[in-house]
Scaffold this active site. Structure first.
Site, mmCIF file in Angstrom:
data_model
loop_
_atom_site.group_PDB
_atom_site.id
_atom_site.type_symbol
_atom_site.label_atom_id
_atom_site.label_comp_id
_atom_site.label_asym_id
_atom_site.label_seq_id
_atom_site.Cartn_x
_atom_site.Cartn_y
_atom_site.Cartn_z
ATOM 1 N N ASP A 100 0.818 -1.212 0.000
ATOM 2 C CA ASP A 100 0.000 0.000 0.000
ATOM 3 C C ASP A 100 0.859 1.273 0.000
ATOM 4 O O ASP A 100 0.325 2.380 0.140
ATOM 5 C CB ASP A 100 -0.991 0.002 1.181
ATOM 6 C CG ASP A 100 -0.319 -0.223 2.527
ATOM 7 O OD1 ASP A 100 0.653 -0.999 2.605
ATOM 8 O OD2 ASP A 100 -0.765 0.388 3.524
ATOM 9 N N HIS A 101 2.179 1.098 -0.179
ATOM 10 C CA HIS A 101 3.098 2.243 -0.227
ATOM 11 C C HIS A 101 3.972 2.270 -1.481
ATOM 12 O O HIS A 101 4.670 3.254 -1.707
ATOM 13 C CB HIS A 101 3.981 2.261 1.039
ATOM 14 C CG HIS A 101 3.173 2.456 2.278
ATOM 15 N ND1 HIS A 101 3.068 3.667 2.931
ATOM 16 C CD2 HIS A 101 2.370 1.594 2.960
ATOM 17 C CE1 HIS A 101 2.240 3.540 3.957
ATOM 18 N NE2 HIS A 101 1.803 2.286 3.995
ATOM 19 N N ASP A 193 4.043 4.318 8.234
ATOM 20 C CA ASP A 193 3.396 3.268 9.032
ATOM 21 C C ASP A 193 4.049 3.051 10.396
ATOM 22 O O ASP A 193 3.675 2.121 11.119
ATOM 23 C CB ASP A 193 3.326 1.952 8.241
ATOM 24 C CG ASP A 193 2.180 1.951 7.248
ATOM 25 O OD1 ASP A 193 1.445 2.948 7.190
ATOM 26 O OD2 ASP A 193 2.028 0.946 6.517
HETATM 27 C C1 5PN Z 1 -3.075 -2.543 4.667
HETATM 28 C C2 5PN Z 1 -2.240 -3.741 4.956
HETATM 29 N N1 5PN Z 1 -2.797 -4.926 4.839
HETATM 30 C C3 5PN Z 1 -2.065 -6.057 5.072
HETATM 31 C C4 5PN Z 1 -0.763 -5.942 5.422
HETATM 32 C C5 5PN Z 1 0.200 -6.930 5.733
HETATM 33 O O1 5PN Z 1 0.053 -8.148 5.711
HETATM 34 O O2 5PN Z 1 1.353 -6.333 6.071
HETATM 35 C C6 5PN Z 1 1.200 -4.904 5.960
HETATM 36 C C7 5PN Z 1 -0.192 -4.734 5.552
HETATM 37 C C8 5PN Z 1 -0.922 -3.598 5.319
HETATM 38 O O3 5PN Z 1 -0.364 -2.386 5.435
HETATM 39 ZN ZN ZN Z 2 3.159 -0.998 6.191
HETATM 40 ZN ZN ZN Z 3 0.437 1.172 5.164
#
Ligand code: 5PN
Ligand code: ZN
Ligand code: ZN
Length: 254
Positions: A100-101, A193
Site C-alpha cells: 500500500d506504499h 506506518d
Molecule cells: C493494509 C495492509 N494490509 C495487510 C498488510 C500486511 O500483511 O502487512 C502490511 C499490511 C498492510 O499495510
Molecule cells: Zn506498512
Molecule cells: Zn500502510
C-alpha cells in the site's frame, strides 16, 4: 529560487480489521482507512514519498481489503490534477515496501528510487508473516517502460535541502518517516506506518503488522520527540479521523 511545496495526493482507501489497526486492543470490525502519496515540489527535484496501492493487485491478492480507488486516485491520475505526468518525477522514496506504499512506483519511469538498505534486505528476505505485506513486487521488476534505479541510503539522511528521512524501524526492517521543512509554516512530519493514526499515538498502540513490536514502540516514541524538537505537525499514514483535515492537492503546503 522557488520555495518547496508539499502536496497530499489521495490514493483511495482499504479496509482492515480493528484488531490489525490496534494490536491486541481492537475492537474488532471493519475499519476503512485512507492511503495517500506525498509530492514534494522542490528546487532540487520532484520527489514522491510513497505511491499508494495498485487496485488490481489488491483485488487479486487481498480482495478482503475492499479497495476503493477511482481513476483520479491512481498516481498518474492524482499527478495529472497538479499538472504533472508520471515522467516528471525525479525521485521516489518509499517509507517501506508494503504493497500500500509502493504500488505506484512502476509508473515513475524517470525516477531514481531512494531506498533504505535494510528495507531492501527485509523485502528480499522477509519473515514468513511478512509475505502479504511485501506481495506487490512490481516496484522491483523491470518492464518495457520501467526499470528501477536504486540509490541506497542508511541512517537519517537529508535527501534535499530541508527534506529529511528519519529512521523509524519496527513496522519493517528499514522503515523511514519523513520530515519536511517549509518556509511559511511549521515542519511536516509524515509518520508513515510507524504510526497509522493519532489514536494509535494517543493509545501508544502499534498496528498488528510489524517485524518487531518493541522497536515499533521505540519508533513511535521517536516520532513524539522529533515532533517536539522540530515543533512539527504530524501527518499519519492511515488515519480516517485526521485525514479530512489534511489539505488535499491541488492545494499545497508551503
Ligand atoms: C493494509 C495492509 N494490509 C495487510 C498488510 C500486511 O500483511 O502487512 C502490511 C499490511 C498492510 O499495510
Ligand atoms: Zn506498512
Ligand atoms: Zn500502510
Amino acid at each position: 529560487m522557488n520555495d518547496t511545496k508539499v502536496y497530499i495526493l489521495d490514493g483511495g482507501s482499504l479496509v482492515i480489521d480493528g484488531f490489525h489497526v490496534f494490536w491486541n486492543r481492537g475492537p474488532a470490525g471493519d475499519v476503512r482507512f485512507p492511503c495517500y502519496s506525498v509530492l514534494i515540489d522542490h528546487p532540487e527535484g520532484k520527489f514522491i514519498f510513497d505511491t499508494g496501492f495498485d487496485k488490481e493487485h489488491v483485488e487479486k491478492v487481498l480482495p478482503f481489503e475492499k479497495p476503493l480507488q477511482t481513476d483520479a486516485q491512481t498516481l498518474p491520475g492524482s499527478l495529472h490534477a497538479v499538472g504533472l505526468t508520471s515522467g516528471d518525477i525525479t525521485h521516489v522514496i518509499n517509507s517501506h515496501y508494503h504493497f500500500d506504499h509502493c504500488g505506484g512506483n512502476k509508473h515513475l519511469h524517470n525516477a531514481t528510487t531512494i531506498c533504505h538498505k535494510a528495507e531492501l534486505e527485509g523485502y528480499h528476505k522477509p519473515q514468513p508473516f511478512e509475505h502479504l505485506g511485501y506481495s506487490d513486487k512490481s516496484f522491483d521488476l523491470a518492464t518495457d517502460i520501467y526499470t528501477p534505479r536504486y540509490e541506497t541510503v542508511e541512517g537519517d539522511v537529508e535527501i534535499a535541502k530541508g527534506v529529511h528521512l528519519m529512521e523509524t524501524p519496527g513496522h519493517t526492517k528499514g522503515h523511514y518517516s519523513l520530515l519536511v521543512e517549509l518556509k511559511g509554516r511549521r515542519p511536516m512530519l509524515f509518520t508513515a506506518d510507524a504510526c497509522y493514526s493519532k489514536k494509535n499515538m494517543d493509545m501508544n498502540c502499534i498496528s498488528s503488522f510489524h517485524l518487531d513490536p518493541v522497536a515499533s514502540l521505540e519508533s513511535m516514541s521517536r516520532l513524539t520527540s522529533l515532533a517536539q524538537e522540530h515543533e512539527a505537525e504530524m501527518f499519519f499514514s492511515h488515519d480516517p479521523d485526521s485525514y479530512g483535515s489534511y489539505l488535499q492537492a491541488p492545494g499545497y503546503y508551503s
